[in-house]
Scaffold this motif. Structure first.
Motif, PDB file in Angstrom:
ATOM      1  N   SER A 227      92.478 -68.930  24.610  1.00  0.00           N
ATOM      2  CA  SER A 227      92.066 -67.877  25.534  1.00  0.00           C
ATOM      3  C   SER A 227      93.223 -66.900  25.741  1.00  0.00           C
ATOM      4  O   SER A 227      94.388 -67.308  25.743  1.00  0.00           O
ATOM      5  CB  SER A 227      91.662 -68.469  26.884  1.00  0.00           C
ATOM      6  OG  SER A 227      91.358 -67.450  27.821  1.00  0.00           O
ATOM      7  N   TYR A 228      92.887 -65.628  25.923  1.00  0.00           N
ATOM      8  CA  TYR A 228      93.887 -64.633  26.263  1.00  0.00           C
ATOM      9  C   TYR A 228      94.006 -64.427  27.770  1.00  0.00           C
ATOM     10  O   TYR A 228      95.048 -63.999  28.268  1.00  0.00           O
ATOM     11  CB  TYR A 228      93.553 -63.302  25.587  1.00  0.00           C
ATOM     12  CG  TYR A 228      93.576 -63.395  24.076  1.00  0.00           C
ATOM     13  CD1 TYR A 228      94.764 -63.532  23.382  1.00  0.00           C
ATOM     14  CD2 TYR A 228      92.380 -63.377  23.342  1.00  0.00           C
ATOM     15  CE1 TYR A 228      94.787 -63.634  21.988  1.00  0.00           C
ATOM     16  CE2 TYR A 228      92.390 -63.469  21.959  1.00  0.00           C
ATOM     17  CZ  TYR A 228      93.589 -63.603  21.288  1.00  0.00           C
ATOM     18  OH  TYR A 228      93.613 -63.720  19.917  1.00  0.00           O
ATOM     19  N   ASP A 229      92.919 -64.739  28.496  1.00  0.00           N
ATOM     20  CA  ASP A 229      92.895 -64.462  29.929  1.00  0.00           C
ATOM     21  C   ASP A 229      92.637 -65.698  30.786  1.00  0.00           C
ATOM     22  O   ASP A 229      92.537 -65.594  32.004  1.00  0.00           O
ATOM     23  CB  ASP A 229      91.839 -63.400  30.254  1.00  0.00           C
ATOM     24  CG  ASP A 229      90.432 -63.816  29.816  1.00  0.00           C
ATOM     25  OD1 ASP A 229      90.260 -64.968  29.356  1.00  0.00           O
ATOM     26  OD2 ASP A 229      89.516 -62.983  29.917  1.00  0.00           O
ATOM     27  N   ARG A 230      92.504 -66.871  30.160  1.00  0.00           N
ATOM     28  CA  ARG A 230      92.228 -68.146  30.844  1.00  0.00           C
ATOM     29  C   ARG A 230      90.874 -68.129  31.570  1.00  0.00           C
ATOM     30  O   ARG A 230      90.614 -68.955  32.434  1.00  0.00           O
ATOM     31  CB  ARG A 230      93.351 -68.542  31.805  1.00  0.00           C
ATOM     32  CG  ARG A 230      94.682 -68.755  31.108  1.00  0.00           C
ATOM     33  CD  ARG A 230      95.663 -69.505  31.959  1.00  0.00           C
ATOM     34  NE  ARG A 230      95.979 -68.792  33.190  1.00  0.00           N
ATOM     35  CZ  ARG A 230      96.648 -69.323  34.197  1.00  0.00           C
ATOM     36  NH1 ARG A 230      97.062 -70.580  34.121  1.00  0.00           N
ATOM     37  NH2 ARG A 230      96.918 -68.617  35.265  1.00  0.00           N
ATOM     38  N   VAL A 231      90.028 -67.188  31.177  1.00  0.00           N
ATOM     39  CA  VAL A 231      88.655 -67.142  31.684  1.00  0.00           C
ATOM     40  C   VAL A 231      87.685 -67.365  30.528  1.00  0.00           C
ATOM     41  O   VAL A 231      86.811 -68.241  30.594  1.00  0.00           O
ATOM     42  CB  VAL A 231      88.355 -65.804  32.383  1.00  0.00           C
ATOM     43  CG1 VAL A 231      86.888 -65.734  32.803  1.00  0.00           C
ATOM     44  CG2 VAL A 231      89.270 -65.611  33.593  1.00  0.00           C
ATOM     45  N   SER A 232      87.834 -66.611  29.480  1.00  0.00           N
ATOM     46  CA  SER A 232      86.995 -66.753  28.286  1.00  0.00           C
ATOM     47  C   SER A 232      87.735 -67.597  27.256  1.00  0.00           C
ATOM     48  O   SER A 232      88.812 -67.217  26.781  1.00  0.00           O
ATOM     49  CB  SER A 232      86.677 -65.374  27.698  1.00  0.00           C
ATOM     50  OG  SER A 232      85.979 -64.579  28.634  1.00  0.00           O
TER      51      SER A 232
ATOM     52  N   ARG B 119     101.097 -72.142  26.433  1.00  0.00           N
ATOM     53  CA  ARG B 119     101.052 -70.693  26.224  1.00  0.00           C
ATOM     54  C   ARG B 119     102.002 -70.309  25.093  1.00  0.00           C
ATOM     55  O   ARG B 119     103.158 -70.747  25.081  1.00  0.00           O
ATOM     56  CB  ARG B 119     101.459 -69.978  27.500  1.00  0.00           C
ATOM     57  CG  ARG B 119     101.421 -68.452  27.437  1.00  0.00           C
ATOM     58  CD  ARG B 119     102.008 -67.871  28.718  1.00  0.00           C
ATOM     59  NE  ARG B 119     101.766 -66.437  28.840  1.00  0.00           N
ATOM     60  CZ  ARG B 119     102.242 -65.697  29.835  1.00  0.00           C
ATOM     61  NH1 ARG B 119     102.988 -66.259  30.784  1.00  0.00           N
ATOM     62  NH2 ARG B 119     101.983 -64.388  29.884  1.00  0.00           N
TER      63      ARG B 119
ATOM     64  N   SER C 229     100.217 -62.698  24.218  1.00  0.00           N
ATOM     65  CA  SER C 229     100.163 -63.925  25.014  1.00  0.00           C
ATOM     66  C   SER C 229      98.820 -64.603  24.783  1.00  0.00           C
ATOM     67  O   SER C 229      97.766 -63.979  24.924  1.00  0.00           O
ATOM     68  CB  SER C 229     100.327 -63.603  26.505  1.00  0.00           C
ATOM     69  OG  SER C 229     100.090 -64.741  27.305  1.00  0.00           O
TER      70      SER C 229
END
Length: 375
Positions: free
Chosen positions: A75-80, A42, A103
């Motif tokens: 990724s910014y959200d660890r999903v996309s 990160r 982040s």
């Protein structure tokens, strides 16, 4: 600026963090081994700054040729997750990216967390068609789970699917998610037909310790599980030991070992031409399976892959070789790319979790195509 990796599957070491355009990093080796390639970290405190992140020891990693034409994921959200500009020069892997938030996460491939793994197991059990059992403990004390789907009657064909012997090959568990989603769908005709005649034994993650530790290829002890199948031990490779014990109990009619390949930008299968018992029946089964898979998924191809072993030259420490020889069954290693699939490229995402998931769904079709010929 700050870089951190003390989370599930995190892996990076900071060398220098003085300038946005010269962030210097190193990948940490797997514990007890020389394998290194997986990274996941990160970056905070650099919004809208043109950042240059250099992984200095890329040339010392397990597969330096795998960096050519490779693009890291972010990724910014660890999903996309999406691909970012990456180059390999002077022995370093260089990521050029301007974060659009304070982040951002970077990784070798789209991660599949231990929390996701536990959710996957729970959701499978919640379908009502799947039984979850514990095969034993890993070296770090984690559960090694087996999902059993089917009637478990003696007449059933026994189909085994394992994934993530190499923990950094996260596409393998994405594949399993898609595979289970379709197999457990009561409205899917192929799934219902399969479960009328077969019981499936699925190990979604053979190496949970290495997965959490941020390893590329080994378990907590630094053991490459896919070189342990001839002589597994509770001291070095309990994961393989416990799976083998269960296989001897159930028998195996078809075996699939799901992996990712660092170098080749293709989806392909590696068969068992080199095992001592390979014969015309297995050759015909392999060919039939491949033909059905070609029709099931345009992502799969047969032109590119590993060099085919000569008869009798198989490495019997590999899962596919050992299982195929021990049980006289059809057995394959499936490989997916860390890069993009060169046959169907996607500039934004490359090969990713969703494409791996879709390939898992497609796998039911070739299994159904050979079902009547497995015994």
């Amino acid at each position: 600026m700050k870089i951190s990796s003390l989370f599930d599957a995190g892996n990076i070491e900071v060398v220098s963090l003085d300038r946005y355009d010269d962030i210097q990093l190193k990948i940490r080796k797997d514990n007890g081994s020389d394998f290194a390639q997986w990274f996941y970290f990160r970056l905070q405190g650099a919004p809208y700054q043109p950042c240059t992140l250099k992984i200095l020891n890329a040339h010392e990693c397990a597969y330096p040729e795998g960096w050519h034409d490779y693009q890291a994921v972010a990724s910014y959200d660890r999903v996309s997750w999406f691909r970012v500009q990456t180059r390999y020069e002077d022995g370093a892997l260089v990521i050029d990216h301007t974060p659009l938030a304070g982040s951002v996460y970077y990784a070798y491939f789209e991660p599949y967390s231990y929390e996701q793994h536990l959710n996957l197991v729970g959701q499978a059990q919640g379908s009502g068609l799947c039984q979850v059992s514990d095969l034993g403990n890993t070296l770090d004390g984690r559960d090694l789970e087996l999902l059993t789907i089917g009637h478990e009657v003696e007449s059933d064909l026994k189909i085994w699917v394992i994934a993530r012997q190499h923990p950094g090959e996260t596409m393998a568990e994405w594949f399993i998610e898609g595979f289970l989603s379709r197999l457990l769908d009561p409205q899917d005709a192929t799934a219902r037909a399969l479960l009328d005649r077969a019981t499936f034994y699925v190990v979604p993650n053979m190496n949970p310790d290495g997965s959490v530790r941020g390893h590329l290829r080994t378990n907590a002890a630094g053991t490459n599980l896919n070189r342990e199948w001839q002589t597994p031990s509770l001291e070095k490779s309990p994961e393989v030991y416990h799976v083998e014990q269960k296989m001897r109990e159930t028998g195996v009619d078809l075996f699939l070992d799901i992996h990712g390949d660092e170098t080749l930008p293709y989806v392909f299968l590696a068969g068992n031409e080199g095992i001592p018992s390979f014969d015309a029946r297995l050759a015909e089964l392999q060919q039939r399976f491949r033909q059905h898979f070609l029709l099931a998924s345009p992502d799969y191809q047969t032109e590119h892959g590993y060099e085919i072993d000569q008869f009798g030259d198989a490495n019997m420490t590999l899962a596919t070789s050992w299982v195929g020889e021990t049980f006289g069954c059809l057995a394959f290693t499936l490989e997916m790319p860390f890069k993009d699939n060169a046959n169907l490229p996607d500039d934004d995402y490359g090969w990713n979790g969703q494409r791996s998931l879709r390939l898992g769904e497609a796998m039911l079709t070739p299994i159904y195509g050979v079902l009547s010929n497995l015994r």
